[in-house]
Design an enzyme around this catalytic site. Structure first.
Site, PDB file in Angstrom:
ATOM      1  N   GLY A   1      -4.733 -13.522  -0.768  1.00 36.31           N
ATOM      2  CA  GLY A   1      -4.970 -13.167   0.602  1.00 36.31           C
ATOM      3  C   GLY A   1      -4.666 -11.636   1.030  1.00 36.31           C
ATOM      4  O   GLY A   1      -4.993 -11.039  -0.168  1.00 36.31           O
ATOM      5  N   SER A   2      -4.112 -11.530   2.079  1.00 37.55           N
ATOM      6  CA  SER A   2      -3.886 -10.200   2.590  1.00 37.55           C
ATOM      7  C   SER A   2      -3.094  -8.974   1.840  1.00 37.55           C
ATOM      8  O   SER A   2      -2.017  -9.865   1.087  1.00 37.55           O
ATOM      9  CB  SER A   2      -3.506 -10.173   4.048  1.00 37.55           C
ATOM     10  N   SER A   3      -3.300  -7.945   1.919  1.00 37.37           N
ATOM     11  CA  SER A   3      -2.512  -6.939   1.138  1.00 37.37           C
ATOM     12  C   SER A   3      -0.989  -6.648   1.971  1.00 37.37           C
ATOM     13  O   SER A   3      -0.287  -5.773   1.329  1.00 37.37           O
ATOM     14  CB  SER A   3      -3.016  -5.446   1.321  1.00 37.37           C
ATOM     15  N   GLY A   4      -0.848  -7.561   2.849  1.00 36.00           N
ATOM     16  CA  GLY A   4       0.444  -7.451   3.371  1.00 36.00           C
ATOM     17  C   GLY A   4       1.610  -8.436   2.445  1.00 36.00           C
ATOM     18  O   GLY A   4       2.735  -8.393   2.852  1.00 36.00           O
ATOM     19  N   TRP A   5       0.967  -8.888   1.283  1.00 34.50           N
ATOM     20  CA  TRP A   5       1.882  -9.815   0.504  1.00 34.50           C
ATOM     21  C   TRP A   5       3.158  -9.402   0.183  1.00 34.50           C
ATOM     22  O   TRP A   5       4.316  -9.831   0.619  1.00 34.50           O
ATOM     23  CB  TRP A   5       1.008 -10.092  -0.602  1.00 34.50           C
TER      24      TRP A   5
END
Ligand code: F3S
Ligand code: F3S
Lengths: 423, 137, 423, 137
Positions: D63-67
């Site tokens: 998923g997103s780079s906000g991980w």
């Protein structure tokens, strides 16, 4: 030419007289080229801007663009465009009428022109670098673009497919969604012709401009393949390079194997054929290009410094502002920093407009000196980091010009003197 | 002495006139003054000369995509060439040739730049694909 | 890890404590990855936006971003960035505080945050599609970007090289111009793993979103290679596709041989290896993806329609406006059209802001519902043409959602009812 | 019964705790509530369960780079896992692991997803590269 059913219907006038006229032109144009058919395009970039004299003469945009855009003496009404279409450069920035020597009449005409374009569904990108404001074609996408510096960029760097179109062919393509399938639309035409062995390390906008200017001079409108490029050039370096090749020559496509889109290797770039010619680019060739670009400059009293041909990216604006910050340009001199309008918005957000204005310069959009025949009043000597502008402006405007690095140009703006040199 | 050249029609029609020959590509936008048909590119061998009413013989078109616009303007200003003969086809010159309306040809059996000298009298029949050259000497 | 001299100097604190902390983090990060060295980068895109709670807690941007950006509990002062750096998305559009439920405090913080970023030299692109506003990396360019949808786009379509970075690694990269040389920076890692035989004609944003959503689900974070794509997809189709693969899976790179940057052929995409798996995409797979994306939707009374995840191009805005022109959205419903700020400028020039506003919608920039946790008050049912937003919003915001074509979504905005279906 | 696994240190340190195992990749941003460490991805097999103070065993990050940002928040909120064991390295999980500060390991000699069951007691010595599993049964 062999036409499809929808093309024949347009030619028969099934979609109205204007589209009929447009496809008639495309058939004539395709015949002139020796093309066998048309191809669909959904990405067209052209130029439909009325200058003062033409507008006065023709009295309406429909009349003027019927002539320049459709080769029709009869005035046709323009329906909505069929293809995704963009207005590239214009001939003035409506925010700086004064500086550009434009009056109220020019301003009103410009605004009316924008409205007319907008009404027929043309996007007002108003820049020669549409790929900096969202029109980034995909590899293999058939386009119909004007503006040589943009054409060479999207063909080479992005692998899109377009010839360097003109006013008439782009207007016709907008209205029909068609363009002749010829030239850089075909695999064959995109293959390399000239091998250029680059023996120097090329880094920085000026160096890439010199390399491009030299290559354009040598290969004309052929397809050069660069070997020996060790450092991946930046987008802005490629932008300056391509514009230079398209000015001194007529380069519409080049290869830097592994970096540009079409070829991973030199062999692939030539499609297995042998190069027609092999050139080298070493210290002498570099010196020759520099001298060619600086041969019109004698007077070292610079009064006009210009950045942004092709239009600057935000990264270039930042670089200029980093050099300019806290300085003032010399009294009586002018400094223009040109960007696409949408990038001006970004630049303002970071306060670069203030940096440039406090230094005494102007952050201008939509146009450029060469395209708009615009210069600060009384300009005699230009300094620029653009090989294209240094190539064209002396011929067009009868001034002298110097070509150098961004830093040398900023210094010239501040001191009023050209002190650049090839190092 | 008369010489005959064969080539491919680009734009149809017939015309004749004095030849203006250059071995250098011509830039339209920034290279030609559309009011007078004069070549203004400083580094060009035709610098200062006009092709108005001449049969223009040249390798082809280079430079900006404004090429066709400038050549269309020469037609509107009455300073266009009578005919155009060239070697290298590209999109600029093709659009330009169409909007100039004058006969134009390319793809010759022999090189027109070698056979035609400035000042020769040239008769162009683009429909038939024939060029007739009468040497001035 | 093996470090160069300039890297060692930074690690020794020769360039100050903040850059020292930054490179310390990069070394830890590289060690975690198993990387052998760092690589230079001059193109970094990250996220340094303070939310209300964090800002209240930390009291200063330096303190907050020392923690989230440098993993440092101690507050460090931020010097100017070394690499060309961009702020990607933000969590609000300062022009629409009301609609977003933001107050004066939020607005002031946002403005102060912008100023802080601008002061350290970060470009305020404020979008997840920086390649639509001028940050178009060149093939082979080493980047350090956050934002999965942007990462997969530039790796695949443009051939740039980046991993999907996080807050800390991008902040550290901005300050040092370095990033671990690992993963998609290396040739090996970019090769395909899964072959996908696409048996359907894929055309239009919705279809590309479905294909991407299916593939992401199947391949996880691997590298799919698509075979059988007959029509060159548009930039916007690839944008929706990539975002979908990165949502249902963790795809950071894919190949469509002949169209994306790295490979001309399927063989090349696999580097001569055999695919680890072979999948097909036919009518059943398409149906499965559609049902997965629509399984949270039960209530057909749509009250919120959203376009622009990833942010819309001007071409998409035009398409939406062509559908919307002259219509009014249903009372009580909301319609948001999201764009990068710079594209809003373009859109205004063509009057698209007026078209959207007259219909009762909003042309918003800088943010999105998922990123800003923003929705019109009381939203219960969303309709969108974005697989990514349809994937995330129900989980994040507890609403229902429908996924469909742009036209179906416009209709839902106008009628207040979802009538979409897989045809 | 005790089982020993060997692997590579990602982030150093020692910790022990009860295992929470999933065969599905975990999404950070939009997949985990950083306040509680609860998996919120609707379609996920751990939906509704928290990894707070657990040894999280999972294939990797998606998923997103906000991980990493989300996992950093779990640390700040006291809801982070005690340790993380995973199979697939990528940049999201590497940044995430560093900012979580808990011991983390990968590249095992045998598959931890096969050997560890939710509820097992797991002792992680990342510095030495050793994982000791005590089966709950
Ligand atoms: S239009 Fe652009 S490429 Fe140069 S000549 Fe003017 S800035
Ligand atoms: S940041 Fe962009 S990719 Fe989608 S989730 Fe938000 S619009």
């Amino acid at each position: 030419m062999i036409l499809t059913d929808d093309e024949k219907a347009m030619l028969d006038g099934k979609e109205g007289k204007t589209r009929q006229k447009a496809i008639e032109f495309l058939v004539k144009y395709g015949t002139a080229l020796g093309a066998e058919r048309l191809v669909n395009t959904n990405n067209v970039g052209g130029y439909m801007i009325a200058d003062r004299a033409s507008y006065r003469k023709f009295g309406s945009f429909d009349a003027l663009f019927s002539l320049t855009g459709l080769d029709s003496e009869e005035t046709l009404e323009f329906p909505k465009v069929k293809a995704f279409s963009c207005q590239f450069e214009t001939d003035m920035d409506p925010e700086y009428c004064d500086i550009e020597g434009k009056d109220e009449e020019d301003y009103r005409r410009f605004k009316a022109n924008e409205e007319w374009l907008s009404k027929i569904g043309v996007q007002l990108m108003c820049t020669c670098t549409p790929y900096l404001v969202g029109n980034v074609p995909v590899k293999g996408e058939h386009c119909a673009w004007m503006e040589s510096s943009a054409v060479v960029y999207i063909n080479s760097v992005l692998g899109a497919r377009t010839n360097c179109e003109g006013n008439t062919s782009t207007t016709a393509a907008m209205l029909t969604g068609k363009i002749p399938y010829w030239g850089f639309h075909t695999d064959e035409h995109r293959l390399g012709s000239h091998l250029v062995n680059v023996e120097l390390k090329v880094e920085g906008l000026m160096e890439w401009g010199l390399l491009g200017y030299y290559i354009g001079k040598m290969v004309g409108e052929k397809v050069p393949v660069l070997d020996g490029i060790k450092i991946v050039p930046s987008r802005d370096e490629l932008k300056q390079f391509g514009a230079a090749t398209a000015s001194s020559g007529g380069v519409e496509m080049y290869h830097i194997p592994g970096i540009t889109a079409d070829a991973h290797t030199v062999e692939e770039a030539f499609g297995g054929r042998t190069p027609a010619f092999t050139l080298k680019y070493g210290p002498e060739e570099r010196k020759y290009a520099y001298e060619q670009l600086n041969m019109i400059g004698k007077n070292t009293d610079v009064d006009f410094v210009m950045f942004g041909c092709p239009h600057n990216s935000i990264q270039q604006v930042q670089e200029i502002c980093d050099l300019l910050e806290g300085k003032r340009i010399k009294g009586g001199s002018s400094l223009w920093v040109l960007v696409p309008r949408a990038i001006k918005d970004l630049a303002k957000r970071n306060g670069y407009d203030k940096v440039i204005e406090s230094a005494g310069g102007v952050l201008m959009s939509d146009t450029c000196p060469a395209l708009g025949h615009l210069m600060p009043k009384g300009t005699r000597v230009l300094a620029t980091n653009s090989a294209k502008q240094a190539h064209y402006l002396p011929s067009m405007m009868g001034i002298e010009s110097w070509y150098g690095t961004t830093e040398e140009c900023v210094n010239a703006a501040v001191t009023g003197r050209w002190e650049g040199a090839l190092k | 002495m008369k010489t005959i050249l064969h080539g491919r029609m680009v734009v149809g029609g017939c015309a004749e006139g004095e030849a203006l020959v250059t071995s250098e590509m011509i830039s339209g936008w920034g290279g030609v003054d559309p009011a007078t048909g004069t070549v203004i590119e400083l580094r060009h061998e035709l610098h200062g000369q006009s092709f108005k009413d001449k049969v223009l013989v040249f390798p082809g078109a280079k430079g900006s995509s404004g090429w066709s616009g400038v050549f269309q303007s020469t037609r509107l200003n009455g300073s266009a060439p009578k005919a155009m003969l060239f070697n290298v086809m590209n999109s600029k010159i093709a659009v330009g040739a169409v909007v100039v309306h004058a006969p134009a040809m390319t793809d010759f059996d022999r090189d027109p730049l070698q056979l035609i000298k400035t000042g020769d009298w040239v008769r162009v029949d683009a429909d038939k694909g024939v060029v007739e050259i009468t040497s001035k000497d």
